[in-house]
Motif scaffolding. Structure first.
Motif, mmCIF file in Angstrom:
data_model
loop_
_atom_site.group_PDB
_atom_site.id
_atom_site.type_symbol
_atom_site.label_atom_id
_atom_site.label_comp_id
_atom_site.label_asym_id
_atom_site.label_seq_id
_atom_site.Cartn_x
_atom_site.Cartn_y
_atom_site.Cartn_z
ATOM 1 N N PRO A 112 0.750 -1.098 -0.103
ATOM 2 C CA PRO A 112 0.062 -0.080 0.069
ATOM 3 C C PRO A 112 0.705 1.147 0.024
ATOM 4 O O PRO A 112 1.740 1.305 0.753
ATOM 5 C CB PRO A 112 -0.866 -0.097 1.157
ATOM 6 N N SER A 113 0.380 2.096 -0.846
ATOM 7 C CA SER A 113 1.294 3.509 -1.030
ATOM 8 C C SER A 113 1.469 4.188 0.328
ATOM 9 O O SER A 113 2.844 4.644 0.493
ATOM 10 C CB SER A 113 0.623 4.395 -2.018
ATOM 11 N N PRO A 114 0.747 4.198 1.453
ATOM 12 C CA PRO A 114 1.092 4.799 2.424
ATOM 13 C C PRO A 114 2.364 4.366 3.267
ATOM 14 O O PRO A 114 2.737 4.926 4.151
ATOM 15 C CB PRO A 114 -0.279 4.862 3.340
ATOM 16 N N TYR A 115 2.433 2.999 3.175
ATOM 17 C CA TYR A 115 3.531 2.141 3.783
ATOM 18 C C TYR A 115 5.079 2.108 3.012
ATOM 19 O O TYR A 115 5.774 1.468 3.544
ATOM 20 C CB TYR A 115 2.920 0.762 4.447
ATOM 21 N N LEU A 116 4.791 2.600 1.894
ATOM 22 C CA LEU A 116 5.960 2.160 0.941
ATOM 23 C C LEU A 116 7.552 2.952 1.809
ATOM 24 O O LEU A 116 8.192 2.022 1.753
ATOM 25 C CB LEU A 116 5.682 2.802 -0.203
ATOM 26 N N LYS A 117 7.140 4.080 2.059
ATOM 27 C CA LYS A 117 8.328 4.566 2.656
ATOM 28 C C LYS A 117 8.860 4.023 3.953
ATOM 29 O O LYS A 117 10.021 3.704 4.197
ATOM 30 C CB LYS A 117 8.207 6.115 3.021
ATOM 31 N N SER A 118 7.924 3.439 4.783
ATOM 32 C CA SER A 118 8.382 2.754 6.046
ATOM 33 C C SER A 118 9.294 1.356 5.589
ATOM 34 O O SER A 118 10.126 0.931 6.441
ATOM 35 C CB SER A 118 7.428 2.659 7.009
ATOM 36 N N HIS A 119 8.863 0.842 4.691
ATOM 37 C CA HIS A 119 9.355 -0.418 4.154
ATOM 38 C C HIS A 119 10.758 -0.252 3.582
ATOM 39 O O HIS A 119 11.683 -0.817 3.992
ATOM 40 C CB HIS A 119 8.601 -1.296 3.074
ATOM 41 N N LEU A 120 10.798 0.917 2.697
ATOM 42 C CA LEU A 120 11.984 1.500 2.249
ATOM 43 C C LEU A 120 13.128 1.589 3.041
ATOM 44 O O LEU A 120 14.126 1.691 2.734
ATOM 45 C CB LEU A 120 11.837 2.427 1.114
ATOM 46 N N LYS A 121 12.755 2.397 4.279
ATOM 47 C CA LYS A 121 13.816 2.692 5.294
ATOM 48 C C LYS A 121 14.421 1.714 5.960
ATOM 49 O O LYS A 121 15.603 2.003 6.273
ATOM 50 C CB LYS A 121 12.852 3.486 6.265
ATOM 51 N N LYS A 122 14.090 0.389 5.872
ATOM 52 C CA LYS A 122 14.872 -0.755 6.070
ATOM 53 C C LYS A 122 16.051 -1.057 5.193
ATOM 54 O O LYS A 122 16.892 -1.778 5.526
ATOM 55 C CB LYS A 122 14.078 -1.889 6.316
ATOM 56 N N LEU A 123 15.866 -0.444 3.932
ATOM 57 C CA LEU A 123 16.890 -0.964 2.889
ATOM 58 C C LEU A 123 18.231 -0.189 3.097
ATOM 59 O O LEU A 123 18.409 0.994 3.037
ATOM 60 C CB LEU A 123 16.185 -0.268 1.710
ATOM 61 N N LYS A 124 19.284 -1.296 2.823
ATOM 62 C CA LYS A 124 20.542 -0.614 2.967
ATOM 63 C C LYS A 124 21.178 -1.140 1.358
ATOM 64 O O LYS A 124 22.331 -0.638 1.066
ATOM 65 C CB LYS A 124 21.396 -1.408 4.094
ATOM 66 N N ILE A 125 20.572 -1.728 0.758
ATOM 67 C CA ILE A 125 20.868 -2.241 -0.597
ATOM 68 C C ILE A 125 20.530 -1.239 -1.609
ATOM 69 O O ILE A 125 19.639 -0.611 -1.743
ATOM 70 C CB ILE A 125 20.117 -3.647 -1.076
ATOM 71 N N ARG A 126 21.568 -0.950 -2.588
ATOM 72 C CA ARG A 126 21.435 0.098 -3.677
ATOM 73 C C ARG A 126 20.418 -0.383 -4.629
ATOM 74 O O ARG A 126 20.810 -1.324 -5.242
ATOM 75 C CB ARG A 126 22.704 0.352 -4.055
ATOM 76 N N LEU A 127 19.593 0.293 -4.979
ATOM 77 C CA LEU A 127 18.541 0.040 -5.764
ATOM 78 C C LEU A 127 18.767 0.629 -7.285
ATOM 79 O O LEU A 127 18.057 0.090 -8.231
ATOM 80 C CB LEU A 127 17.076 0.673 -5.440
ATOM 81 N N ARG A 128 19.749 1.302 -7.499
ATOM 82 C CA ARG A 128 19.871 2.140 -8.863
ATOM 83 C C ARG A 128 19.959 0.886 -10.007
ATOM 84 O O ARG A 128 19.779 1.326 -11.177
ATOM 85 C CB ARG A 128 21.425 2.700 -8.855
#
Length: 331
Positions: free
Chosen positions: A84-100
């Motif tokens: 769900p779009s409201p929760y996308l940022k909170s999921h992505l905050k866990k990321l340390k892997i480069r997405l580029r």
């Protein structure tokens, strides 16, 4: 020909489950990030998602589950985001892997709050993912009908047509027909707006308006959507294509539509909070309405349906009064 490589699903809801069913049917292996370990354990034990589309059974030996988003992002080449779009940022905050260097596919029909960006723009601006590595899935596609293998048509949008076609090939099957487009921004905005218009359709249904008026509402919604897209992303597009108007119609009319259901409850007199509690599922259009209203403060497009839904949901204007004013603006 571009190869999507190893594909992972990010999210555990009904649309994530439907996409996982499609993809694993083609690849026979997927990674799958779910936030909750107990859901993963139940899924592995039962052979189906314990909370959504429970009739869809999986061979769990073909799925690499993890509640560690970094592990999934590290191991897979294509990441399909279906949270769900409201929760996308909170999921992505866990990321340390480069997405580029990943191929990012968004199947999220919503806007990232606060930034008020469609998901591809968010990944581009915040995570530096180049446009040629960003794709979206659009089109009329209720998860429940995909789960039942009813014929559905999906559009994969990407600035790189070869990459769009590669992922479209992964989705194609006897019951999924696919096409490609370069209009990523237009597809994403139309996916948000159709949820807003489905809430409007539901409100009118709850107020006992008939099919005649619903048709007028939908035709005005198509025009409103076209006006906005021309301003925000002015390219040559056919608004009658299934990815735009088709998605609007199925969301506005179908009983599977949670946004229409949410709107119907509002029209019948439920408060926003009581409707959300009773549904137990997220109606993306509720959040999308506020984001689109804020975006349109800068775009200045004539959007009376968006304004009416916003006034009902956020300004607590009576649905009867607001829809009466809306009907007077239609011709």
């Amino acid at each position: 020909m571009y190869d999507c490589g190893r594909i992972a699903i990010i999210g555990g809801g009904s649309w994530a489950t439907a996409i996982a069913k499609i993809v694993v049917g083609h690849t026979h292996h997927i990674g799958w990030y779910m936030r909750r370990d107990d859901r993963i354990e139940d899924f592995c034990r039962l052979g189906h998602n314990p909370a959504y589309l429970m009739s869809v059974h999986f061979d769990t030996s073909e799925i690499n589950f993890s509640s560690d988003l970094n592990k999934i992002a590290q191991e897979y080449d294509t990441l399909v985001f279906v949270t769900p779009s409201p929760y996308l940022k909170s999921h992505l905050k866990k990321l340390k892997i480069r997405l580029r260097d990943k191929y990012i596919v968004t199947a999220i029909k919503g806007i990232v709050p606060d930034e008020n960006l469609v998901c591809s723009e968010y990944f581009h601006q915040v995570y530096d993912v180049p446009y040629e590595n960003l794709a979206c899935i659009g089109g009329p596609s209720h998860a429940e009908e995909v789960a039942l293998e009813r014929l559905s048509y999906l559009t994969v949008g990407c600035a790189d047509r070869e990459k769009a076609q590669a992922f479209a090939n992964v989705l194609s099957s006897d019951y999924i027909k696919t096409k490609t487009s370069t209009d990523v921004i237009g597809i994403e905005y139309s996916s948000v707006l159709k949820n807003v218009y489905a809430i409007a359709a539901g409100i009118c249904n709850g107020l006992k308006f008939g099919d005649n008026f619903q048709a007028v509402l939908m035709s005005n919604a198509v025009q409103e959507m076209a006006r906005f897209l021309r301003v925000v992303h002015p390219i040559d597009r056919n608004i009658a294509d299934s990815v735009y108007m088709g998605d609007l119609l199925v969301t506005g009319y179908s009983n599977f539509s949670r946004n229409r259901t949410f709107g119907t409850m509002i029209g019948k007199g439920y408060s926003v909070k009581s409707a959300q509690i009773e549904m137990e599922m997220i109606a993306e259009g509720y959040f999308g309405t506020k984001c689109m209203k804020e975006i349109n403060r800068h775009c200045h497009v004539n959007m009376p349906i968006l304004d009416a839904v916003y006034n009902i949901l956020y300004e607590r204007i009576s649905p009867q009064i607001e829809i009466k004013l809306l009907t007077d603006s239609f011709r």
